[in-house]
Design an enzyme around this catalytic site. Sequence first.
Site, PDB file in Angstrom:
ATOM      1  N   GLY A  13     -32.490   3.460   7.283  1.00  0.00           N
ATOM      2  CA  GLY A  13     -32.871   3.390   8.718  1.00  0.00           C
ATOM      3  C   GLY A  13     -33.948   4.631   8.549  1.00  0.00           C
ATOM      4  N   GLY A  78     -32.330  -6.113   1.759  1.00  0.00           N
ATOM      5  CA  GLY A  78     -33.395  -6.277   0.716  1.00  0.00           C
ATOM      6  C   GLY A  78     -32.404  -6.356  -0.685  1.00  0.00           C
ATOM      7  N   GLY A 119     -26.330   4.954   1.634  1.00  0.00           N
ATOM      8  CA  GLY A 119     -26.635   3.561   1.056  1.00  0.00           C
ATOM      9  C   GLY A 119     -27.722   3.796  -0.004  1.00  0.00           C
ATOM     10  N   ILE A 141     -29.963  10.178  10.727  1.00  0.00           N
ATOM     11  CA  ILE A 141     -29.497  10.762  12.184  1.00  0.00           C
ATOM     12  C   ILE A 141     -28.136  10.874  12.248  1.00  0.00           C
ATOM     13  CG2 ILE A 141     -31.654   9.804  13.284  1.00  0.00           C
ATOM     14  CD1 ILE A 141     -29.558   7.772  14.605  1.00  0.00           C
ATOM     15  N   ASP A 142     -27.336   9.821  11.393  1.00  0.00           N
ATOM     16  CA  ASP A 142     -25.774  10.181  11.649  1.00  0.00           C
ATOM     17  C   ASP A 142     -25.217  11.551  10.878  1.00  0.00           C
ATOM     18  OD1 ASP A 142     -26.267   7.556  12.348  1.00  0.00           O
ATOM     19  OD2 ASP A 142     -25.926   6.642  10.680  1.00  0.00           O
ATOM     20  N   GLY A 185     -24.574   6.682  15.362  1.00  0.00           N
ATOM     21  CA  GLY A 185     -23.656   7.419  14.281  1.00  0.00           C
ATOM     22  C   GLY A 185     -22.826   6.618  13.447  1.00  0.00           C
ATOM     23  N   GLU A 237     -20.620   4.622  18.845  1.00  0.00           N
ATOM     24  CA  GLU A 237     -20.710   3.416  18.605  1.00  0.00           C
ATOM     25  C   GLU A 237     -19.317   2.988  17.733  1.00  0.00           C
ATOM     26  OE1 GLU A 237     -24.265   2.043  16.707  1.00  0.00           O
ATOM     27  OE2 GLU A 237     -23.987   3.555  15.232  1.00  0.00           O
ATOM     28  N   LEU A 285     -33.294   4.649  20.670  1.00  0.00           N
ATOM     29  CA  LEU A 285     -34.581   5.747  21.048  1.00  0.00           C
ATOM     30  C   LEU A 285     -34.052   7.057  20.351  1.00  0.00           C
ATOM     31  CD1 LEU A 285     -34.156   5.300  25.059  1.00  0.00           C
ATOM     32  CD2 LEU A 285     -36.095   5.081  23.696  1.00  0.00           C
ATOM     33  N   ARG A 287     -33.704   7.104  17.144  1.00  0.00           N
ATOM     34  CA  ARG A 287     -34.405   7.206  15.802  1.00  0.00           C
ATOM     35  C   ARG A 287     -35.768   7.360  15.969  1.00  0.00           C
ATOM     36  NH1 ARG A 287     -31.435   2.788  12.668  1.00  0.00           N
ATOM     37  NH2 ARG A 287     -33.533   1.990  12.385  1.00  0.00           N
TER      38      ARG A 287
HETATM   39  O1  F6P Z   1     -27.522   4.858  10.122  1.00  0.00           O
HETATM   40  C1  F6P Z   1     -28.545   5.068  11.084  1.00  0.00           C
HETATM   41  C2  F6P Z   1     -28.185   4.138  12.365  1.00  0.00           C
HETATM   42  O2  F6P Z   1     -29.223   4.389  13.292  1.00  0.00           O
HETATM   43  C3  F6P Z   1     -26.860   4.100  12.821  1.00  0.00           C
HETATM   44  O3  F6P Z   1     -26.516   5.135  13.532  1.00  0.00           O
HETATM   45  C4  F6P Z   1     -26.800   2.600  13.277  1.00  0.00           C
HETATM   46  O4  F6P Z   1     -25.537   2.234  13.483  1.00  0.00           O
HETATM   47  C5  F6P Z   1     -27.622   1.926  12.519  1.00  0.00           C
HETATM   48  O5  F6P Z   1     -28.682   2.697  11.708  1.00  0.00           O
HETATM   49  C6  F6P Z   1     -28.443   0.884  13.199  1.00  0.00           C
HETATM   50  O6  F6P Z   1     -29.355   0.101  12.234  1.00  0.00           O
HETATM   51  P1  F6P Z   1     -30.505  -0.783  12.491  1.00  0.00           P
HETATM   52  O7  F6P Z   1     -31.736  -0.069  12.585  1.00  0.00           O
HETATM   53  O8  F6P Z   1     -30.466  -1.944  11.511  1.00  0.00           O
HETATM   54  O9  F6P Z   1     -29.989  -1.408  14.111  1.00  0.00           O
END
Ligand code: F6P
Length: 360
Positions: A13, A78, A119, A141-142, A185, A237, A285, A287
Amino acid sequence: MSKKRLGVLTSGGDCPGLNAVLRAIFCSSEELGWEVLGFRDGYEGMLADGGDYMVLNRTNTSGIMQVGGTILGTTNKGHFTSKVGPGEKASLPEEVISKAAKTCRELDLSAIIAIGGDGSMSTALQLYRAGFPMIGVPKTIDNDLEATAMTFGFDSAVACVTDALDRLHTTAASHKRVIILQVMGRHAGWIALWGGIAGAADIILIPEIPFSLEKVAEEVKRRDEAGFKSTMIVVAEGARTQHGQQFRKQSASGEWRLGGIGEMLGQEIEARTGKETRVCVLGHLQRGGDPTTLDRILGIRFGVKAVELVRQEKFGTMVSYQNYDVCDVPIADAVHRLKKVAPSCQLVQTARAVGTSFGD
Ligand code: F6P
């Protein structure tokens, strides 16, 4: 110092601060007379015939530090997905490893700097063990990556949560409502905890401290009776109830993702307290947008350190932030488990000391 050619990629992400790292990697490599190739769309760029990349230069790296996202593009899907959930790992297929190795040989790369989260660092470790000269740079961000006190991107996400809470407080107070803010998170509560404290949330619900719906409802009623007509709740979440229940939603493509806890909580609180309740899901928002000052500085420091680690040929290591210093740790130390909030840590105690409830 012999001339080197480095590969760099942003994976997983996106988050604010990635471009600051890329710019720093280019600038400090240029000082050493090295060339930097930026693979597009994370590790995927290593699979295209001859590699899908852009050569970083002064033009494409100038003015990018303050811009969110990544100029290289990224993906959390991917061929290189090596971690699919907490504690779950998948091995990279042999053909993927050999195709990537062919690209690195053809491009004559001396090192690959992978910028990513949990990951992506697991993938970097597998590639390192397969003989690739990998250096890791932690981002998410987590803030859930072990072996570093902080990742860049986290401070920007927390600033977004704080700003959202500041805005929600005024409307909640005017309407005497309960407002629930659901934040990201994954399986860690860092964003909810930091954002909730900075934004003066009354109740903070995080995965590490399972909550009871009764306790949350009691707290809303107690506040109402004490004269606080509105209540602000931040829920991560990945927060779970004391029965261990976590909430997920299935996307149109069939993928299960964390989500839905805010909605469930809103219905339960309204039913149990009779208080009008609204739910706001902050989503991506958190991210997007510009990196904060801290994330820019961390990004620059991490980028410079990554190039230094290449110079020292300390492959298999990841840049890390410890005690205000930027150092290096084995990538393996960062990926063996997620970094979670300790339920009795000082920050949780601090929040409790100012009257914040964790619903437990
Ligand atoms: O790992 C970062 C994150 O923004 C998590 O906080 C969130 O659960 C996930 O990625 C969302 O992923 P995507 O962009 O695939 O919706």
